[in-house]
Design a protein around this motif. Structure first.
Motif, mmCIF file in Angstrom:
data_model
loop_
_atom_site.group_PDB
_atom_site.id
_atom_site.type_symbol
_atom_site.label_atom_id
_atom_site.label_comp_id
_atom_site.label_asym_id
_atom_site.label_seq_id
_atom_site.Cartn_x
_atom_site.Cartn_y
_atom_site.Cartn_z
ATOM 1 N N ILE A 7 0.843 -1.202 0.000
ATOM 2 C CA ILE A 7 0.000 0.000 0.000
ATOM 3 C C ILE A 7 0.873 1.246 0.000
ATOM 4 O O ILE A 7 1.728 1.427 0.874
ATOM 5 C CB ILE A 7 -0.945 0.016 1.227
ATOM 6 C CG1 ILE A 7 -1.907 -1.180 1.161
ATOM 7 C CG2 ILE A 7 -1.711 1.328 1.302
ATOM 8 C CD1 ILE A 7 -2.773 -1.338 2.394
ATOM 9 N N GLY A 8 0.688 2.092 -1.016
ATOM 10 C CA GLY A 8 1.380 3.371 -1.129
ATOM 11 C C GLY A 8 0.433 4.415 -1.669
ATOM 12 O O GLY A 8 -0.752 4.154 -1.929
ATOM 13 N N LEU A 9 0.926 5.621 -1.884
ATOM 14 C CA LEU A 9 0.073 6.715 -2.348
ATOM 15 C C LEU A 9 -0.517 6.411 -3.728
ATOM 16 O O LEU A 9 -1.670 6.757 -4.006
ATOM 17 C CB LEU A 9 0.884 8.017 -2.403
ATOM 18 C CG LEU A 9 1.324 8.583 -1.054
ATOM 19 C CD1 LEU A 9 2.203 9.810 -1.254
ATOM 20 C CD2 LEU A 9 0.101 8.940 -0.203
ATOM 21 N N ARG A 10 0.286 5.751 -4.626
ATOM 22 C CA ARG A 10 -0.221 5.434 -5.961
ATOM 23 C C ARG A 10 -1.402 4.476 -5.875
ATOM 24 O O ARG A 10 -2.405 4.643 -6.566
ATOM 25 C CB ARG A 10 0.893 4.813 -6.809
ATOM 26 C CG ARG A 10 0.450 4.505 -8.242
ATOM 27 C CD ARG A 10 1.628 4.052 -9.074
ATOM 28 N NE ARG A 10 2.267 2.889 -8.493
ATOM 29 C CZ ARG A 10 3.384 2.329 -8.978
ATOM 30 N NH1 ARG A 10 3.983 2.871 -10.035
ATOM 31 N NH2 ARG A 10 3.916 1.268 -8.404
ATOM 32 N N PRO A 69 0.238 6.308 4.415
ATOM 33 C CA PRO A 69 0.397 4.855 4.413
ATOM 34 C C PRO A 69 1.420 4.369 5.436
ATOM 35 O O PRO A 69 1.191 3.376 6.136
ATOM 36 C CB PRO A 69 0.832 4.562 2.967
ATOM 37 C CG PRO A 69 0.228 5.660 2.167
ATOM 38 C CD PRO A 69 0.297 6.866 3.041
ATOM 39 N N ASP A 70 2.564 5.060 5.555
ATOM 40 C CA ASP A 70 3.600 4.611 6.494
ATOM 41 C C ASP A 70 3.159 4.778 7.946
ATOM 42 O O ASP A 70 3.412 3.909 8.790
ATOM 43 C CB ASP A 70 4.897 5.394 6.244
ATOM 44 C CG ASP A 70 5.573 4.997 4.935
ATOM 45 O OD1 ASP A 70 5.258 3.895 4.421
ATOM 46 O OD2 ASP A 70 6.379 5.795 4.428
ATOM 47 N N GLN A 71 2.505 5.914 8.270
ATOM 48 C CA GLN A 71 2.024 6.123 9.650
ATOM 49 C C GLN A 71 0.971 5.088 10.022
ATOM 50 O O GLN A 71 0.983 4.540 11.130
ATOM 51 C CB GLN A 71 1.444 7.536 9.791
ATOM 52 C CG GLN A 71 2.476 8.639 9.743
ATOM 53 C CD GLN A 71 1.830 10.022 9.729
ATOM 54 O OE1 GLN A 71 0.722 10.201 9.209
ATOM 55 N NE2 GLN A 71 2.533 11.009 10.277
ATOM 56 N N ALA A 72 0.059 4.818 9.099
ATOM 57 C CA ALA A 72 -0.988 3.833 9.370
ATOM 58 C C ALA A 72 -0.394 2.434 9.517
ATOM 59 O O ALA A 72 -0.850 1.637 10.350
ATOM 60 C CB ALA A 72 -2.027 3.859 8.251
#
Length: 428
Positions: A7-10, A69-72
């Motif tokens: 899961i990333g921004l894209r 995504p990284d914080q979540a």
């Protein structure tokens, strides 16, 4: 089936509506996912199994508010650690917090138990209807408007202190109709009201702790405003003024045509005020007095239900004269009946205020002032606290008091002496 990809921004920008994907690939967190529903909102979540094997789904938060995504993903790792290491169930805990009882629920439970007689006082008896009415008034006037929606577990001592100052400053003040003819409720607030309402709030949370609804009482340790209520007593001029008011309202009203009109005030109300003056009883005890509780031969009244339980009172000659003058025809068992209906005289406070106004007595003189004046007068004469307490029904007096069935000569003489002094000061 949901897609599995890192899961990333894209991936979030490309996520269609009503679709979810789970984290996959190097560095992925098991059970971590993201979902877009019908709108534009995208939410992060994590799925896990509890120690008991139950599958849970816990929402972490919305993308961009402020989650990335990284914080979540880091938050999902922390939640999974709580589940595995601490054997917790964060989803159930969140649901419990969301569904936890609020203060309005507590008030409803408290009043229901009190009205059903399940809430006992320190004497082991149910709350009296008058006390319950006061509790209900404080709850509806102050507690519910200012604290009602708050969770029980979230209320702190600082919240209680802010609540007390809010009531003192009149933030819960209001005027509204009561539903009765010409009835008006005027909630003013003030320091005295604030202090007593905080005491009521403490009782609510003591009940909540006992019921297991919360772990501690947040009112404990709160310093309340000092009760500035002054023990007012009548001056000689005020005694004379009440006496004059009683006489002025005893006869029929004068009509413009010179004929006599209806009685200016309900005669049993005047008699009740006179009885209150010469006995020092509580006003509720006077208007609720029944013939079955009176023994004019022994000059004794045995009140079955007072603020301090059963109570024996001596009756002075003056009090007996007032009782003998009351008609028993059609009045039922009440000594001082209401003008209408079979209940007690609900209009007594307004009758008392009219008598004071007719005699030029200040409006701060209440029926309780008459009670305190009787006790003060007895103390001036030289009677002991124990004797005064027996005459007016103060709490205490020893365990033998419950076995006394009639007043002795000393107690009757004391009642006569204080009543005579009262009548003298009234000028009648």
């Amino acid at each position: 089936m949901a897609d599995k990809r890192k899961i990333g921004l894209r991936e979030i920008r490309a996520l269609p509506q009503n679709t979810e994907i789970f984290d996959a690939g190097p560095g992925a967190v098991p059970g971590f996912g993201v979902r877009r529903r019908a709108g534009a909102t995208v939410s992060y979540f994590v799925m896990f199994r509890t120690v008991e094997g139950r599958q849970r789904r816990l929402t972490i938060g919305q993308h961009g508010a402020p989650w990335t995504p990284d914080q979540a993903r880091e938050k999902a790792l922390a939640i999974l650690a709580e589940v595995k290491i601490e054997q917790r169930d964060p989803a159930a805990e969140k649901r419990e917090r969301r569904e936890a009882a609020i203060i309005a629920d507590l008030c409803e439970m408290y009043l229901a138990d009190a009205e059903a007689g399940r809430l006992l006082t320190r004497r082991g008896t149910s709350k009296k209807s008058t006390t319950l009415a006061t509790d209900r008034s404080r709850i509806s006037s102050h507690v519910l408007p200012l604290l009602g929606p708050m969770k029980l577990s979230s209320l702190t001592r600082a919240d209680v202190e802010r609540f007390m100052h809010a009531v003192a400053e009149g933030r819960s003040s209001k005027r509204e109709k009561t539903g009765k003819p010409r009835g008006l409720s005027n909630v003013r607030g003030g320091k005295g009201s604030a202090a007593r309402t905080v005491g009521m709030l403490g009782a609510l949370f003591t009940y909540a702790v006992r019921k297991g609804l919360c772990a501690s009482n947040p009112v404990t340790g709160v310093i309340r405003f000092a009760d500035s209520q002054r023990e007012r007593r009548l001056s000689d001029q005020e005694y004379a003024g009440i006496g004059a008011g009683l006489v002025a309202l005893a006869g029929p009203a004068h009509r413009a045509d010179g004929k006599e009109g209806k009685q200016q005030i309900w005669p049993p109300a005047l008699a009740a005020i006179r009885f209150l003056l010469v006995t020092g009883w509580r006003s509720g005890e006077v208007i609720g007095l029944r013939w079955s509780e009176v023994d004019l031969v022994t000059r004794t009244a045995r009140l079955a239900d007072t603020k301090t339980g059963q109570s024996m009172r001596p009756l002075s000659q003056a009090a007996c004269a007032i009782l003998n003058a009351q008609s028993r025809a059609g009045a039922g068992d009440l000594v001082f009946p209401a003008s209408r209906g079979a209940g007690v005289m609900s209009g007594f406070p307004s009758y008392f205020a009219r008598v004071c106004a007719a005699g030029g007595v200040p409006s701060d003189v209440t029926p309780h002032v008459l009670r305190h004046s009787f006790a003060s007068l007895a103390a001036d004469i030289g009677f002991s606290d124990a004797t005064i307490g027996q005459m007016i029904g103060h709490k205490g007096g020893g365990i033998t008091r419950r076995y006394i069935h009639h007043a002795d000569a000393v107690l009757l003489a004391a009642a006569d002496r204080v009543a005579e002094e009262t009548i003298t000061r009234m000028g009648r």
